[in-house]
Design a protein around this motif. Structure first.
Motif, PDB file in Angstrom:
ATOM      1  N   LEU A 150       4.518  -4.553  13.261  1.00 57.04           N
ATOM      2  CA  LEU A 150       3.907  -3.847  14.395  1.00 57.04           C
ATOM      3  C   LEU A 150       4.927  -3.591  15.504  1.00 57.04           C
ATOM      4  CD1 LEU A 150       0.510  -5.805  14.641  1.00 57.04           C
ATOM      5  CD2 LEU A 150       0.776  -3.416  13.964  1.00 57.04           C
ATOM      6  N   ASP A 151       5.727  -4.613  15.792  1.00 55.53           N
ATOM      7  CA  ASP A 151       6.733  -4.472  16.852  1.00 55.53           C
ATOM      8  C   ASP A 151       7.846  -3.511  16.448  1.00 55.53           C
ATOM      9  OD1 ASP A 151       5.327  -6.284  18.382  1.00 55.53           O
ATOM     10  OD2 ASP A 151       6.535  -8.013  17.762  1.00 55.53           O
ATOM     11  N   ASP A 152       8.288  -3.591  15.179  1.00 57.59           N
ATOM     12  CA  ASP A 152       9.416  -2.777  14.710  1.00 57.59           C
ATOM     13  C   ASP A 152       9.065  -1.293  14.672  1.00 57.59           C
ATOM     14  OD1 ASP A 152      11.938  -2.179  13.688  1.00 57.59           O
ATOM     15  OD2 ASP A 152      11.296  -2.448  11.610  1.00 57.59           O
ATOM     16  N   TRP A 153       7.869  -0.978  14.175  1.00 57.91           N
ATOM     17  CA  TRP A 153       7.473   0.421  14.039  1.00 57.91           C
ATOM     18  C   TRP A 153       6.711   0.944  15.252  1.00 57.91           C
ATOM     19  CZ3 TRP A 153       5.628   1.106   8.224  1.00 57.91           C
ATOM     20  CH2 TRP A 153       6.761   1.046   7.403  1.00 57.91           C
ATOM     21  N   GLY A 154       6.315   0.059  16.155  1.00 54.18           N
ATOM     22  CA  GLY A 154       5.604   0.479  17.349  1.00 54.18           C
ATOM     23  C   GLY A 154       4.246   1.081  17.065  1.00 54.18           C
ATOM     24  N   ILE A 155       3.531   0.505  16.092  1.00 55.55           N
ATOM     25  CA  ILE A 155       2.200   1.010  15.739  1.00 55.55           C
ATOM     26  C   ILE A 155       1.136   0.032  16.219  1.00 55.55           C
ATOM     27  CG2 ILE A 155       3.015   2.321  13.749  1.00 55.55           C
ATOM     28  CD1 ILE A 155       2.156   0.051  11.952  1.00 55.55           C
ATOM     29  N   THR A 156      -0.103   0.498  16.243  1.00 54.55           N
ATOM     30  CA  THR A 156      -1.213  -0.333  16.707  1.00 54.55           C
ATOM     31  C   THR A 156      -1.815  -1.117  15.546  1.00 54.55           C
ATOM     32  OG1 THR A 156      -2.848   1.411  16.351  1.00 54.55           O
ATOM     33  CG2 THR A 156      -1.745   1.347  18.504  1.00 54.55           C
ATOM     34  N   LYS A 157      -2.610  -2.108  15.865  1.00 58.09           N
ATOM     35  CA  LYS A 157      -3.258  -2.928  14.834  1.00 58.09           C
ATOM     36  C   LYS A 157      -4.210  -2.115  13.961  1.00 58.09           C
ATOM     37  CE  LYS A 157      -2.908  -7.067  17.740  1.00 58.09           C
ATOM     38  NZ  LYS A 157      -2.461  -6.375  18.977  1.00 58.09           N
ATOM     39  N   PRO A 158      -5.056  -1.245  14.526  1.00 56.41           N
ATOM     40  CA  PRO A 158      -5.898  -0.409  13.665  1.00 56.41           C
ATOM     41  C   PRO A 158      -5.102   0.501  12.728  1.00 56.41           C
ATOM     42  CG  PRO A 158      -6.783  -0.428  15.891  1.00 56.41           C
ATOM     43  CD  PRO A 158      -5.440  -1.102  15.954  1.00 56.41           C
ATOM     44  N   GLN A 159      -3.900   0.929  13.146  1.00 58.00           N
ATOM     45  CA  GLN A 159      -3.062   1.755  12.271  1.00 58.00           C
ATOM     46  C   GLN A 159      -2.541   0.967  11.080  1.00 58.00           C
ATOM     47  OE1 GLN A 159      -0.349   3.143  15.453  1.00 58.00           O
ATOM     48  NE2 GLN A 159      -0.799   5.242  14.815  1.00 58.00           N
ATOM     49  N   LEU A 160      -2.429  -0.353  11.249  1.00 58.49           N
ATOM     50  CA  LEU A 160      -1.942  -1.191  10.153  1.00 58.49           C
ATOM     51  C   LEU A 160      -3.056  -1.552   9.178  1.00 58.49           C
ATOM     52  CD1 LEU A 160       0.573  -2.687   9.084  1.00 58.49           C
ATOM     53  CD2 LEU A 160      -0.162  -4.686  10.417  1.00 58.49           C
ATOM     54  N   ALA A 161      -4.322  -1.440   9.599  1.00 56.96           N
ATOM     55  CA  ALA A 161      -5.458  -1.836   8.756  1.00 56.96           C
ATOM     56  C   ALA A 161      -5.452  -1.156   7.382  1.00 56.96           C
ATOM     57  CB  ALA A 161      -6.769  -1.572   9.486  1.00 56.96           C
ATOM     58  N   PRO A 162      -5.204   0.189   7.294  1.00 58.99           N
ATOM     59  CA  PRO A 162      -5.178   0.810   5.957  1.00 58.99           C
ATOM     60  C   PRO A 162      -4.088   0.234   5.050  1.00 58.99           C
ATOM     61  CG  PRO A 162      -5.368   2.478   7.667  1.00 58.99           C
ATOM     62  CD  PRO A 162      -5.057   1.194   8.362  1.00 58.99           C
ATOM     63  N   VAL A 163      -2.971  -0.190   5.632  1.00 56.78           N
ATOM     64  CA  VAL A 163      -1.899  -0.787   4.834  1.00 56.78           C
ATOM     65  C   VAL A 163      -2.364  -2.112   4.231  1.00 56.78           C
ATOM     66  CG1 VAL A 163       0.412  -1.798   4.908  1.00 56.78           C
ATOM     67  CG2 VAL A 163      -0.070   0.329   6.145  1.00 56.78           C
ATOM     68  N   LEU A 164      -3.016  -2.943   5.061  1.00 55.40           N
ATOM     69  CA  LEU A 164      -3.480  -4.242   4.583  1.00 55.40           C
ATOM     70  C   LEU A 164      -4.599  -4.093   3.562  1.00 55.40           C
ATOM     71  CD1 LEU A 164      -3.540  -6.246   7.943  1.00 55.40           C
ATOM     72  CD2 LEU A 164      -1.772  -6.263   6.174  1.00 55.40           C
ATOM     73  N   SER A 165      -5.456  -3.123   3.760  1.00 56.42           N
ATOM     74  CA  SER A 165      -6.589  -2.958   2.849  1.00 56.42           C
ATOM     75  C   SER A 165      -6.224  -2.183   1.592  1.00 56.42           C
ATOM     76  CB  SER A 165      -7.746  -2.258   3.565  1.00 56.42           C
ATOM     77  OG  SER A 165      -7.347  -0.987   4.022  1.00 56.42           O
ATOM     78  N   ALA A 166      -5.118  -1.431   1.606  1.00 51.30           N
ATOM     79  CA  ALA A 166      -4.732  -0.635   0.436  1.00 51.30           C
ATOM     80  C   ALA A 166      -4.504  -1.521  -0.774  1.00 51.30           C
ATOM     81  CB  ALA A 166      -3.464   0.170   0.740  1.00 51.30           C
ATOM     82  N   ALA A 167      -3.836  -2.656  -0.579  1.00 50.37           N
ATOM     83  CA  ALA A 167      -3.601  -3.579  -1.689  1.00 50.37           C
ATOM     84  C   ALA A 167      -4.916  -4.129  -2.214  1.00 50.37           C
ATOM     85  CB  ALA A 167      -2.695  -4.724  -1.246  1.00 50.37           C
TER      86      ALA A 167
END
Length: 448
Positions: A48-65
């Motif tokens: 999140l810190d490295d790419w400067g994205i929000t937590k909701p933006q990361l949700a699809p990544v976590l759920s994709a697996a």
């Protein structure tokens, strides 16, 4: 011609070297599965810190697996019944290893989401099939215990992901930590290809007698007579010639549906915590090392819980053992909500929840392997795991909503108590149903 029940060869008082090898390789597959499943959650704060994205933006990544896991688990059962357990295990281990490495090379959330989806297919397909083949090689008197211990590799893998992140994340960065997690299962896949034997039950069903004979002779330590015919136990044989899918959806449907509901609710809680706990704890003010180590306590508690439950499952009603674990986990979730402000009590409660909830979740695999005969075991176990993964997907999405609703740490644990008690209710219904069926069979026999 000598007729041999293959289960009589496998049900030894002392495990043969080949059986120990299957157990050890199974443990390592579980370990790598857990490592590559959980590592994305541990590196999420750095990502999140490295790419400067929000937590909701990361949700699809976590759920994709998790979506991939559900698909992989559901399709792997029929594939394993057609092509063999070993081929599916080797292929899917390679699949999730290669695409875990690709995740470390991703440069956008879209690429990372695609790679995690394909990784999930491999992860979801490997776990139920390695659980099936381990259970088929273990003696019946210790089957649940030994299969459960092998399954502990999954929680240890997740915990090691936390340890790797705690000590390497700040020095090497999130990408290299993920790549390390992908290299390990590639090495394992080579050993699986060379050393893992195929299921003897599968070989006998497919009339591959010579291969089955060679494996069984290694187990018993001496050759059979020149003319030998192998058979499955009566309970393992499919006298109606029904397909594995028809058996699961027919004779075993009621018990299957309760296992599906229990696994669904259990994985919803499990993956919400494993996917989002590091981020939740960081938001609550914990340092990188603190939230990585505390989050690792949760699955590590499951290792101890799974060992204890596996031991009792071989001695008591296995469904009862697991359902009461969910009941006590429900109570602990409520207690944890009250003590969340106390760091020491919070850590102890989290460890105990892991022992009960994660231990019970891990024990569902050997429970389902015991519930189904070999004729539909691969489908039954993998479908329970696949349908349960839908709960995991919902859990990952719900995790992102926690930050939207700005729930307190105690509020989160109160809410998670609800699906936990539903798991208890589902297994309670399964027990009542089995008791009713047993009474009907006894009455039928008495009338006959």
């Amino acid at each position: 011609m000598q007729t041999v029940d293959i289960n009589h060869v496998i049900d030894r008082d002392k495990l043969s070297p080949l059986q120990w090898l299957v157990f050890f390789l199974g443990f390592l597959v579980f370990f790598c599965d857990g490592l590559d499943t959980g590592i994305i959650g541990f590196v999420a704060p750095a990502l999140l810190d490295d790419w400067g994205i929000t937590k909701p933006q990361l949700a699809p990544v976590l759920s994709a697996a998790l979506v991939g896991m559900s698909i992989g688990a559901i399709i792997s059962g029929p594939l394993a019944d057609k092509f063999g357990r070993k081929k599916v295990i080797v292929a899917t281990t390679l699949l999730f290893a290669i695409f875990t490495i690709m995740c470390g090379l991703a440069t956008s959330t879209q690429d990372l989401m695609i790679y995690r989806f394909i990784t999930g297919i491999g992860l979801g397909a490997a776990m139920p099939n390695i659980s099936t083949i381990v259970s088929e090689y273990m003696p019946i008197k210790r089957r649940a215990f030994l299969t459960g211990i092998a399954g502990c590799g999954f929680m240890l893998g997740i915990s090691c992901g936390g340890i790797l992140s705690a000590f390497l994340l700040e020095s090497f960065g999130w990408a290299k930590v993920i790549i390390i997690g992908g290299v390990i299962p590639i090495i394992l896949a080579v050993f699986l290809m060379l050393k893992l034997p195929e299921s003897t039950q599968y070989l006998v069903k497919k009339n591959k007698t010579q291969q089955a004979q060679g494996i069984l002779e290694k187990i018993q330590g001496h050759p059979f007579a020149d003319n030998v015919q192998f058979k499955l136990a009566t309970a393992e044989a499919n006298t109606s010639d029904e397909s594995p899918v028809k058996q699961v959806l027919g004779k075993y449907f009621w018990g299957s549906s309760m296992l599906w509901l229990c696994c669904f609710m259990s994985l919803l809680v499990f993956y919400l915590l494993t996917s989002w706990m590091p981020t939740i704890l960081k938001t609550a003010g914990f340092s990188t090392q603190q939230f990585s180590l505390i989050a690792a306590i949760f699955p590590f508690g499951g290792v101890i819980g799974a060992v204890i439950m596996g031991w009792y499952m071989d001695k008591l009603n296995p469904t009862n053992v697991i359902r009461y674990a969910y009941l006590f986990a429900f109570i602990l979730f409520i207690i944890t909500g009250f003590v969340s402000s106390n760091f020491i009590l919070f850590g102890i409660s989290l460890f105990l929840i892991g022992a009960l909830l994660v231990g019970a979740q891990s024990s569902l695999l050997p429970l389902s392997a015991l519930f189904y005969p070999s004729t539909c075991r691969a489908v039954g176990v993998s479908w329970m795991h696949g349908i349960g993964r839908v709960g995991a997907i919902i859990g990952a999405f719900y995790g992102s909503l926690i930050f939207t609703f700005e729930l307190s740490l105690s509020g989160i644990f109160y809410i998670l108590a609800i699906p936990t008690v539903i798991s208890f209710i589902a297994l309670s219904i399964k027990v009542i149903s089995e008791k009713s069926k047993d009474k009907q069979e006894i009455n039928t026999q008495e009338l006959a």
